[in-house]
Design a protein around this motif. Structure first.
Motif, PDB file in Angstrom:
ATOM      1  N   ALA A  49      20.229  61.910  63.007  1.00 18.98           N
ATOM      2  CA  ALA A  49      21.329  61.183  63.653  1.00 18.98           C
ATOM      3  C   ALA A  49      21.498  61.642  65.091  1.00 18.98           C
ATOM      4  O   ALA A  49      21.789  60.825  65.977  1.00 18.98           O
ATOM      5  N   HIS A  65      29.448  60.129  60.830  1.00 21.73           N
ATOM      6  CA  HIS A  65      30.635  59.504  60.250  1.00 21.73           C
ATOM      7  C   HIS A  65      31.024  60.229  58.963  1.00 21.73           C
ATOM      8  O   HIS A  65      32.176  60.609  58.770  1.00 21.73           O
ATOM      9  N   ASP A  66      30.045  60.448  58.094  1.00 20.59           N
ATOM     10  CA  ASP A  66      30.348  60.991  56.778  1.00 20.59           C
ATOM     11  C   ASP A  66      30.591  62.493  56.758  1.00 20.59           C
ATOM     12  O   ASP A  66      31.221  63.003  55.834  1.00 20.59           O
ATOM     13  N   TRP A 100      30.548  59.759  65.812  1.00 21.98           N
ATOM     14  CA  TRP A 100      30.865  59.434  64.419  1.00 21.98           C
ATOM     15  C   TRP A 100      31.071  57.933  64.223  1.00 21.98           C
ATOM     16  O   TRP A 100      31.005  57.430  63.110  1.00 21.98           O
ATOM     17  N   PRO A 126      33.602  57.618  53.032  1.00 22.05           N
ATOM     18  CA  PRO A 126      32.168  57.874  53.210  1.00 22.05           C
ATOM     19  C   PRO A 126      31.359  56.613  52.940  1.00 22.05           C
ATOM     20  O   PRO A 126      31.718  55.799  52.083  1.00 22.05           O
ATOM     21  N   ILE A 127      30.267  56.451  53.675  1.00 27.61           N
ATOM     22  CA  ILE A 127      29.434  55.252  53.511  1.00 27.61           C
ATOM     23  C   ILE A 127      28.034  55.590  53.012  1.00 27.61           C
ATOM     24  O   ILE A 127      27.244  54.693  52.803  1.00 27.61           O
ATOM     25  N   SER A 128      27.742  56.863  52.823  1.00 27.15           N
ATOM     26  CA  SER A 128      26.434  57.268  52.323  1.00 27.15           C
ATOM     27  C   SER A 128      26.644  58.216  51.141  1.00 27.15           C
ATOM     28  O   SER A 128      27.779  58.554  50.795  1.00 27.15           O
ATOM     29  N   LEU A 167      31.717  52.235  63.063  1.00 27.96           N
ATOM     30  CA  LEU A 167      31.970  52.968  61.825  1.00 27.96           C
ATOM     31  C   LEU A 167      33.387  53.532  61.758  1.00 27.96           C
ATOM     32  O   LEU A 167      33.836  53.921  60.681  1.00 27.96           O
ATOM     33  N   GLU A 216      25.783  57.106  60.663  1.00 30.00           N
ATOM     34  CA  GLU A 216      26.339  57.344  59.329  1.00 30.00           C
ATOM     35  C   GLU A 216      26.515  58.824  59.018  1.00 30.00           C
ATOM     36  O   GLU A 216      27.521  59.224  58.447  1.00 30.00           O
TER      37      GLU A 216
END
Length: 149
Positions: free
Chosen positions: A60, A104-105, A97, A10-12, A4, A101
């Protein structure tokens, strides 16, 4: 599953994506809060995460704590129990991260970004690295007092 770290946005839909000044203003600290921080070195009572975001981060966490995670090699550091004492668990990782997700976000959370920017004198904020300590209630290990750079 991709690393990621290769995705620079952002992916979500976990965090709101402000588009206008008014969208950003809802996260802005007051002048009094900033002055309090500079005088006392802390601010309390700022809501940075809602219940849905907290639940996503908890899920997560369960995912990244698994030493058999298929992307385990992406961690910069991973300690299932850094304390060494099985009765005082202290999970510690860097790089989560890159794997989950929600972690990460969270670096794009506008509430984090606005507060950090304001406390740094209205400067751009850039992610350096992540670090996660997880200590179970009532029997978690501790992180000794220390001074970071």
């Amino acid at each position: 599953m991709p690393d990621l770290a290769e995705i620079n946005e952002p992916i979500s839909e976990l965090f709101h994506k402000p588009k206008t000044k008014a969208d950003w203003d809802q996260y802005r600290l007051s002048r009094e809060q900033i002055e309090f921080f500079h005088e006392n070195g802390f601010i309390a009572g700022i809501k940075l995460l809602d219940e849905k975001q907290i639940e996503a981060l908890k899920r997560a966490l369960d995912e990244v704590m698994d030493p058999q995670h298929p992307l385990h090699h992406l961690f910069h550091e991973f300690h299932s129990n850094e304390s060494g004492d099985p009765n005082k668990v202290l999970f510690h990782s860097l790089g989560h991260w890159r794997i989950a997700e929600a972690f990460h976000d969270v670096i794009w959370n506008p509430a984090f970004r606005m507060v950090a920017s304001q406390l740094l004198g209205d400067r751009a904020v850039r992610f350096w690295h992540d670090q996660l300590f997880c200590k179970p209630a009532h029997h978690g290990g501790n992180v000794a007092w220390h001074q970071d750079y």
